[in-house]
Write a protein that holds these residues in place. Sequence first.
Motif, PDB file in Angstrom:
ATOM      1  N   UNK A 106      39.035  40.906  42.311  1.00 33.32           N
ATOM      2  CA  UNK A 106      38.058  42.032  41.605  1.00 33.32           C
ATOM      3  C   UNK A 106      38.989  42.428  40.435  1.00 33.32           C
ATOM      4  N   UNK A 107      40.177  42.597  40.527  1.00 39.42           N
ATOM      5  CA  UNK A 107      41.064  43.319  39.503  1.00 39.42           C
ATOM      6  C   UNK A 107      41.493  42.177  38.395  1.00 39.42           C
ATOM      7  N   UNK A 108      41.909  40.885  38.919  1.00 44.92           N
ATOM      8  CA  UNK A 108      42.351  39.991  37.903  1.00 44.92           C
ATOM      9  C   UNK A 108      41.447  39.124  37.465  1.00 44.92           C
ATOM     10  N   UNK A 127      43.782  33.923  45.622  1.00 43.40           N
ATOM     11  CA  UNK A 127      43.792  34.175  44.474  1.00 43.40           C
ATOM     12  C   UNK A 127      43.756  32.818  43.459  1.00 43.40           C
ATOM     13  N   UNK A 128      44.821  32.143  43.949  1.00 44.96           N
ATOM     14  CA  UNK A 128      45.027  30.963  42.967  1.00 44.96           C
ATOM     15  C   UNK A 128      43.892  29.805  43.342  1.00 44.96           C
ATOM     16  N   UNK A 161      50.716  38.308  40.695  1.00 44.66           N
ATOM     17  CA  UNK A 161      49.845  39.343  40.803  1.00 44.66           C
ATOM     18  C   UNK A 161      49.990  39.876  42.117  1.00 44.66           C
ATOM     19  N   UNK A 162      50.100  38.782  43.485  1.00 44.97           N
ATOM     20  CA  UNK A 162      50.133  39.194  44.726  1.00 44.97           C
ATOM     21  C   UNK A 162      51.118  40.374  44.952  1.00 44.97           C
ATOM     22  N   UNK A 163      52.505  39.875  44.584  1.00 42.24           N
ATOM     23  CA  UNK A 163      53.714  40.655  44.549  1.00 42.24           C
ATOM     24  C   UNK A 163      54.051  42.023  43.806  1.00 42.24           C
ATOM     25  N   UNK A 196      33.647  34.860  35.186  1.00 44.33           N
ATOM     26  CA  UNK A 196      34.859  35.568  35.246  1.00 44.33           C
ATOM     27  C   UNK A 196      34.790  36.779  33.985  1.00 44.33           C
ATOM     28  N   UNK A 197      35.046  37.939  34.440  1.00 43.88           N
ATOM     29  CA  UNK A 197      35.212  39.236  33.639  1.00 43.88           C
ATOM     30  C   UNK A 197      33.727  40.035  33.906  1.00 43.88           C
ATOM     31  N   UNK A 198      33.029  39.454  34.860  1.00 44.23           N
ATOM     32  CA  UNK A 198      31.583  39.979  34.839  1.00 44.23           C
ATOM     33  C   UNK A 198      31.873  41.185  36.056  1.00 44.23           C
ATOM     34  N   UNK A 199      32.329  42.305  35.761  1.00 41.77           N
ATOM     35  CA  UNK A 199      32.762  43.441  36.834  1.00 41.77           C
ATOM     36  C   UNK A 199      31.490  43.964  37.576  1.00 41.77           C
TER      37      UNK A 199
END
Length: 432
Positions: free
Chosen positions: A358-360, A275-276, A317-319, A406-409
């Motif tokens: 996808x979520x973040x 993620x990072x 976010x992971x935890x 980023x943000x393009x779901x």
Amino acid sequence: MPEPLYSDTTLAVSLLVHQVERGTIALPELQRPYVWPASKARDLFDSMYKGFPVGSLLFWKTGVEPGARQIGTDAKQAVPEHLIVDGQQRLTSLYAVITGAPVLRDDFSTRRIRLAFRPADATFAVTDAAIEKDPEFMPDVSELWKPNNRKKAVRGFLTRLAEKRELDEVETDRLDTALDDLFGLGSYTFKIVELSDRVDEEEVAEIFVRINSNGVTLNQADFILTLLSVFWEPGRRELERFCRESHTPSLTTASSFNWHIQPEPSQLLRVTSALALRRAVLKQVYAILRGRDPETGKLSAALREEQFARLQAAQKHVLDLTNWHEFLQCLERAGFRAGRMISSDNAIIFTYAMWLLGRVDYQVPLDRLRETIARWFFMAHTTGRYSGSFESRVEQDFGRLNNILVGDADAYLAALDKVIDDTFTHDYWTIT
């Protein structure tokens, strides 16, 4: 002859314990949690009391700049100057017995190591119910090393024994001397071998295996966890706590417990790195987190802090328990109700990474994300997508997302759906 990569020194037990308390010497997850039975700690103290040699300790200089601080801690704790590479079990035993601090076991439980001492014949024992009641024993030797408590502890032992049987002056002096000798173990000296900060992680791994035939092979996850111990210890502890709580249901508070997986810190570390940094190859992650400049190859404190800041943000976010349990609903949506139905932890771990991306990053609504991730997990688990050389496959999956804004779901879901459809072709079901 090449220049040696190490130097020798000696340190007394009291100074070793003090430096562990201060954080100057770190006990990271470089090898494993504390795995010794209490009987081995008893034997260690017995050997030291008799004046026997108990081996040397191998430290690794961190090479951090003077005055460096850990990242993300309100306490502003100093960064450790040394990491323990070989001798972790002995040093942990010394620290735990002398300070009375609990230790982390390999099953994520914490417990104290309580040793008893019988000064009449200089016998050490692991404290149990019978020894607690036996006045011949001091049931917890850590009482001797509590600040300003030695005389009180000795008086308490002698008073308790005198209530059981008569003590003459000669025996009282002899028992008092034996307890003084036990207290004097704080002056017992260990030989310390210090590896230079010029030694890289691969050389440390080789040295560890060569000098410790019973040791485990160190991998890149071990060294990244070590970096967390040095520069962001609260983050490592949060990671460990999350994994520990995943093993046991909680009746009072929300926890990470579930029926699908009890993750290890190294597994969730992979999710955080994904993620990072969009990275799956941990060797590359280690180099990035050390702050190595890709152009000059030199280490930069500024780059290190920048990368750790990204890691911190990702780990939140992971935890996050809401994220974790929302993702686990995707596994149930895919038809997997319990861990016994799942043959690949990697499929869970890297599907969680895709869910978080996808979520973040792409802000996909939960209802749409749950459906697509359920299909993705079914595909990854059924085809063994993340077995074998899985790091390369994960990097390929991340690479498919590079051109999506980023943000393009919609584009994110379309990219995943294409992989699923390309994998589950007619040929897959009829031939593969």
